[in-house]
Motif scaffolding. Structure first.
Motif, mmCIF file in Angstrom:
data_model
loop_
_atom_site.group_PDB
_atom_site.id
_atom_site.type_symbol
_atom_site.label_atom_id
_atom_site.label_comp_id
_atom_site.label_asym_id
_atom_site.label_seq_id
_atom_site.Cartn_x
_atom_site.Cartn_y
_atom_site.Cartn_z
ATOM 1 N N LEU A 99 0.816 -1.221 0.000
ATOM 2 C CA LEU A 99 0.000 0.000 0.000
ATOM 3 C C LEU A 99 0.847 1.268 0.000
ATOM 4 O O LEU A 99 0.359 2.340 0.342
ATOM 5 N N ILE A 124 2.417 3.065 4.517
ATOM 6 C CA ILE A 124 1.075 3.387 4.010
ATOM 7 C C ILE A 124 0.907 4.906 3.891
ATOM 8 O O ILE A 124 0.327 5.413 2.924
ATOM 9 N N GLY A 137 -2.717 7.432 1.100
ATOM 10 C CA GLY A 137 -2.569 6.604 2.289
ATOM 11 C C GLY A 137 -2.561 7.420 3.561
ATOM 12 O O GLY A 137 -3.201 7.055 4.556
#
Length: 527
Positions: free
Chosen positions: A284, A330, A336
């Motif tokens: 991610l 992230i 994110g």
């Protein structure tokens, strides 16, 4: 091949002595040296001796080392297509030395034979690929490692990938079926091969996806009965997830869901959960990821991560540090980072709180680095700020953490970080560099002259990393001030002057008084 048994004992001894000298040469022989050696000891004679004198102690080792030197030259490698039967037999041999020689010979064939089409023809004609896969899963660690390099190299040459993933109807060797019939260790080796091939190119990664080989990772991770096996599979997946195009393929599978299940499983070893967490962070850590994955999957992951922080039984220091690193990964993208603040889990709270918690140095260090990433210090300048909702939550969170601490203000908290050991201070520079792009963050930093004194002090840091981080912080504050209305506040004029001077000075240059040479006068007593 000329049978070595037909040689006179003296001839065989001379061959072995020469082979020993040639094979023990410390460097790589040039083509001329190889030609001269083979003129005196032709390749058929060497291979014949390797075959017929295997029972003589030391013979195989000596000849294998010699032949490896021969084939590692461009001239020697050019001869290998004519000796496909030798390679084939070598890959099937019981002797470790001969098997290893055969594996290395294939690598030399691919690297130095010159004509890749000839190398591919040799593979096809002598059916070498299945034999290499067999060496991969049944050989010792050394042979397995060489085989991984060989098959990866095969995938890198034109038409080589067609041997590994042939068109349907051409008798594909299906790695998933091989894995299903193999031992646990062999399956991990097959996963390692998939990871190696995945890194070759996006087209190879596509072939892996189309062959449904990524499901092998899912199967290994779902079955958590054997902790070591699960951890080994996660280690390979961690390597695979490092590649830039990995999330495009991996997030279209159920892998993130299975990884979340691992993190959620309180009975799983913290080491396994930590590795699963870092894999999710890698997957991610690019903007493309959030265009690929359903947000509910990310929310479930963040809830699982939040549980690690909130559950007292799971307060394993290493696991917390890994989880903080995950949140930093992230949060390295705008999408994110915004999600960390706006998601119902609000996991960003743990990052900010632990950034100023001096109860655990490792946790604080990991949190500060993660906080810097979330604030955008690693992003391009126009992507450092988040959406309005996330920015407001970031501001409120920092002020809440400060008000609940003995320091009371964000500026005092930031100063306390800069007053700690060099590693913590370097991480603090990162956080400052990210916060000052926000008006409130810049005001907090400028409200403490002690902060500016630290970041402009050229003697504060002695390592290259520290000096560069301190200087980057100076530049970030100075740049933020140049576009802020604070620039015109008279109370900050001295501070602004210090920053300008520090930026002009650069990261490394220190002001030193020039010491002139002084004459030394000694007394006669010395003599």
């Amino acid at each position: 091949m000329e049978p070595a048994a037909a040689m006179e004992t003296g001839d065989l001894d001379a061959l072995l002595r020469a082979a020993d000298d040639f094979g023990s040469y410390p460097g790589v022989h040039g083509d001329d040296a190889v030609r001269q050696f083979l003129e005196q000891f032709p390749l058929p004679k060497l291979l014949g001796a390797l075959q017929s004198q295997a029972d003589v102690p030391g013979t195989i080792e000596t000849l294998a080392a010699c032949l490896d030197k021969v084939f590692s030259s461009t001239y020697g490698a050019s001869l290998l297509p004519s000796y496909g039967e030798f390679i084939q037999a070598g890959l099937l041999a019981n002797s470790k030395n001969i098997r290893q020689l055969a594996c290395k010979s294939v690598l030399h064939l691919l690297d130095k034979a010159g004509d890749s089409a000839v190398a591919v023809d040799t593979f096809v004609q002598h059916n070498l690929y299945p034999l290499l896969v067999n060496c991969l899963i049944e050989g010792d660690e050394e042979i397995s490692a060489i085989t991984l390099d060989v098959i990866k190299r095969l995938a890198e040459i034109p038409k080589g990938i067609d041997i590994i993933f042939p068109q349907e109807g051409q008798g594909s060797l299906q790695l998933d079926k091989v894995a299903a019939q193999s031992s646990s260790m062999a399956r991990i080796r097959i996963l390692s091969l998939i990871a190696k091939l995945f890194a070759v190119s996006s087209s190879t990664a596509t072939a892996i996806r189309d062959s449904n080989l990524l499901s092998l990772f899912e199967a290994e991770i779902k079955d958590r009965k054997d902790m070591l096996k699960t951890l080994s599979a996660l280690e390979v997946l961690y390597e695979l997830a490092e590649h830039p195009h990995s999330n495009i393929f991996l997030l279209k599978t159920s892998l993130l869901q299975h990884i979340t299940d691992v993190i959620n499983d309180s009975s799983t070893d913290p080491v396994v959960r930590s590795r699963a967490s870092l894999i999710s962070g890698r997957l991610l850590s690019s903007a493309d990821a959030f265009m690929t994955i359903d947000q509910s999957c990310v929310t479930n992951l963040l809830l699982a991560i939040d549980r690690i922080f909130r559950t007292e039984e799971s307060q394993n220091t290493d696991e917390i540090e890994s989880t903080l690193e995950t949140l930093g990964l992230i949060g390295s993208t705008t999408q994110g980072a915004s999600l960390l603040f706006t998601d119902s889990s609000n996991v960003a709270k743990h990052v900010v709180e632990l950034s100023f918690d001096r109860q655990g140095r490792g946790k604080q260090l990991a949190a500060l680095h993660a906080f810097g990433s979330i604030c955008g210090v690693d992003r391009q300048e126009d992507q450092m700020k988040l959406d309005d909702q996330a920015e407001e939550r970031l501001r409120r969170l920092v002020y809440t953490v400060a008000s609940n601490s003995p320091k009371l203000t964000p500026s005092a908290l930031l100063l306390s970080v800069l007053q700690q050991d060099p590693d913590i201070r370097i991480a603090g520079y990162r956080v400052l560099s990210g916060l000052v792009v926000r008006e409130w963050g810049l005001r907090e930093v400028c409200s403490k002259p002690e902060i500016i004194r630290v970041v402009t002090d050229p003697t504060m840091d002695t390592t290259k990393l520290g000096m560069e981080a301190r200087y980057a912080c100076c530049v970030a504050i100075n740049k933020a001030l140049s576009s802020s209305h604070l620039l015109h506040e008279s109370s900050l004029s001295e501070l602004i002057g210090k920053l300008n001077e520090a930026v002009r000075r650069g990261p490394y240059l220190l002001e030193r008084k020039r010491v002139e040479a002084q004459p030394v006068v000694d007394t006669m007593q010395r003599f």
